[in-house]
Design an enzyme around this catalytic site. Structure first.
Site, mmCIF file in Angstrom:
data_model
loop_
_atom_site.group_PDB
_atom_site.id
_atom_site.type_symbol
_atom_site.label_atom_id
_atom_site.label_comp_id
_atom_site.label_asym_id
_atom_site.label_seq_id
_atom_site.Cartn_x
_atom_site.Cartn_y
_atom_site.Cartn_z
ATOM 1 N N SER A 1 99.127 10.262 21.100
ATOM 2 C CA SER A 1 99.672 9.421 22.299
ATOM 3 C C SER A 1 101.005 8.817 21.922
ATOM 4 C CB SER A 1 98.612 8.283 22.087
ATOM 5 O OG SER A 1 97.414 8.583 22.687
ATOM 6 N N LYS B 1 102.854 8.997 25.089
ATOM 7 C CA LYS B 1 103.234 8.257 26.320
ATOM 8 C C LYS B 1 104.536 7.276 26.395
ATOM 9 C CE LYS B 1 98.101 7.144 26.299
ATOM 10 N NZ LYS B 1 97.571 8.133 25.486
ATOM 11 N N SER C 1 96.943 2.360 24.756
ATOM 12 C CA SER C 1 96.964 3.778 24.786
ATOM 13 C C SER C 1 95.841 4.220 25.806
ATOM 14 C CB SER C 1 96.571 4.292 23.635
ATOM 15 O OG SER C 1 96.966 5.639 23.232
#
Length: 535
Positions: free
Chosen positions: A111, A114, A353
């Site tokens: 993640s 991102k 997230s």
């Protein structure tokens, strides 16, 4: 012995030097395949954190033994065994790179990816951009009846709920519409291709963090339920009565020893339209186990929730509710619903997230940038081109399969993520993204991150975490005790320990190696021990 010892120290590629000591910079980069740093101790006032090529482990062991004969040794910073590591540290204001190891290794970002997607969105769309869902028609309203079809033009708004859809249809009701003579078309022309990312694990597709990223998103394309598991009774699964899904359970409730002996676990079978059957076994629990099912049949989900929303708005239809993918040129808008601005949506992405929010944004970037229906393919290419053109960030050999980092096919370098962080810190177009990052021990995904819960790291680290199977990453900013802000990237891949060590940690004997290394490395930074390269 001293000349030999310092001859060995000439081979060091990483040093930890306490604040106030002389700092030296290495002109050449670390070679790929170097072992992660290991803080060995203090020699004549210089604390050394030693990284050796894998072929030189015998030499490193000799050096460690020599150092053990000296006084004032610090605790060892031990990287996870058998792992791959990439990390970088830089001054957030000047951009000066202070330390790096494995910065060009292609690793799974999870993640932390991102950060890349949100920066591209900030540059291309701006903080005030919003998703807009339209009601459209080619017909006319006469005597309370819409003569023709009503088209709901879904655009991938991940925040859209069934209640908001009902409020949107109520706008039509306030225009005097009580009946729709034709069909209600659930239009998904804004996106094309698969609604699931390439490389998403098949056994994650039943859970909500893998919900389909369709143009039609309502209530996050996710249903919450519960599994009741009392000892001596078969387990029972439930979902709220208003949810248009079916859930059943044929699950045994067994104690830990029996589950281990039979290698039994909870599993789920899925079938259309949105039917879920739980099998296998689970442990007894006083309170129900929370369940979150990802919708599988988006069209059926949309039909059911739209029917509910029409009822809430007091509108009846003469035709049917059906899926649609058509160009809306020539259709006029009757009403619309706007999402919160990107500034707020990004909070869901970076703070919590959220995969659905991120990948819908990725597909939207593909749609906006290339002026065609958005997909994972054109979305990832849009991110590459936006960062290259507007931020001078070249992702080079890195590979993007989605926007969230959920795919195991994603590959990024530590230097890619560091470039994004430095741009966020130094460019006013992206400064606002920094405020959306979680703070260690205080918010978001770092609220309970064990490596960061205690001083000196608590409240000092603001970063994006990234975790999938065998991966633990962290990238963001850290404030040192003397008030300086650093940007850092720490990528730890291929993490695994033996079953015996796992059992020891579960008993409270020892610490997860990746967690320990993350904590010790960042403590060194916040305490002012600069990580530098030495000749």
């Amino acid at each position: 012995m001293r000349p030999r010892l310092f001859a060995l120290l000439k081979s060091l590629t990483i040093a930890l030097i306490p604040q106030g000591e002389e700092k030296r910079q290495l002109s050449r980069p670390l070679a790929p395949g170097m072992a992660p740093p290991s803080l060995q101790g203090s020699i004549d006032g210089v604390s050394a954190c030693c990284a050796f090529p894998r072929h030189a482990r015998t030499t490193s062991s000799v050096l460690a033994m020599l150092m053990l004969g000296l006084s004032g040794l610090a605790n060892a910073v031990t990287p996870p065994a058998n792992s791959q590591l990439g990390w970088m540290l830089a001054d957030a204001d000047s951009g000066h790179i202070e330390a790096a190891r494995g910065e060009d290794l292609l690793l799974k970002p999870a993640s932390t990816q991102k950060l890349i997607t949100t920066l591209a969105a900030a540059l291309q769309l701006g903080p005030d951009w919003r998703y807009r869902t339209h009601l459209k028609t080619r017909g006319q309203i006469q005597d309370g009846t819409l003569k023709g079809d009503l088209l709901i033009d879904f655009v991938g708004d991940p925040s859209l709920t069934r209640e908001q859809l009902g409020a949107l249809l109520a706008q039509l009701s306030r225009q005097g519409v009580r009946r729709i003579e034709g069909d209600v078309l659930l239009n998904q022309q804004q996106f094309s291709g698969y609604d699931l990312g390439n490389g998403w694990s098949w056994n994650d597709l039943s859970v909500c963090y893998s919900a389909p990223v369709a143009a039609l998103i309502l209530d996050r394309n996710c249903v919450q339920g519960a599994l009741y598991a009392q000892a001596g009774q078969p387990a029972r699964a439930t979902v709220p009565a208003h949810q248009p899904v079916e859930v059943s359970a044929q699950v045994q409730v067994l104690d830990t020893a029996e589950r281990k002996r039979t290698f039994c676990a909870l599993e789920v079978e899925m079938s259309p339209p949105n039917q879920y059957r739980l099998t296998g076994c689970t442990g007894p629990r006083k309170d129900p186990w929370p369940l979150r099912f990802a919708i599988q049949d988006v069209d059926d989900w949309g039909r059911q929730l739209t029917r509910w929303a029409l009822t809430q708005a007091g509108i009846v239809i003469g035709g049917k509710i059906t899926a649609s993918r058509q160009d809306t040129t020539g259709w006029r808008s009757l009403a619309h619903h706007d999402s919160p601005p990107l500034r707020e949506l990004t909070g869901r992405i970076l703070l919590h997230s959220d995969n659905l929010y991120t990948d819908s944004l990725l597909r939207t970037l593909g749609r906006v940038y290339f002026d065609q229906p958005g997909s994972f393919r054109n979305g990832t290419q849009a991110v590459r081109e936006i960062l290259q053109q507007q931020a001078d960030i070249d992702l080079g050999p890195s590979w993007l399969a989605d926007g969230s980092g959920l795919s195991a096919h994603n590959l990024l370098r530590a230097r890619d993520l560091l470039a994004v962080l430095l741009f966020m810190a130094r460019d006013e177009r992206a400064n606002w993204l920094m405020d959306k990052l979680p703070i260690a021990g205080e918010s978001g995904t770092l609220l309970y991150r064990r490596s960061l819960l205690n001083p000196p790291l608590r409240g000092k680290v603001q970063a994006k975490s990234g975790t999938i199977a065998h991966v633990q990453n962290l990238a963001g900013f850290i404030d040192t005790k003397d008030g300086r802000r650093k940007a850092f990237v720490l990528l730890q891949n291929n993490l695994s320990i033996s079953p015996e060590q796992e059992q020891q940690i579960a008993r409270g004997q020892g610490e997860w190696p990746a967690r320990r290394f993350e904590r010790q490395l960042l403590e060194a930074v916040v305490n002012g021990q600069a990580i530098v390269k030495a000749d």
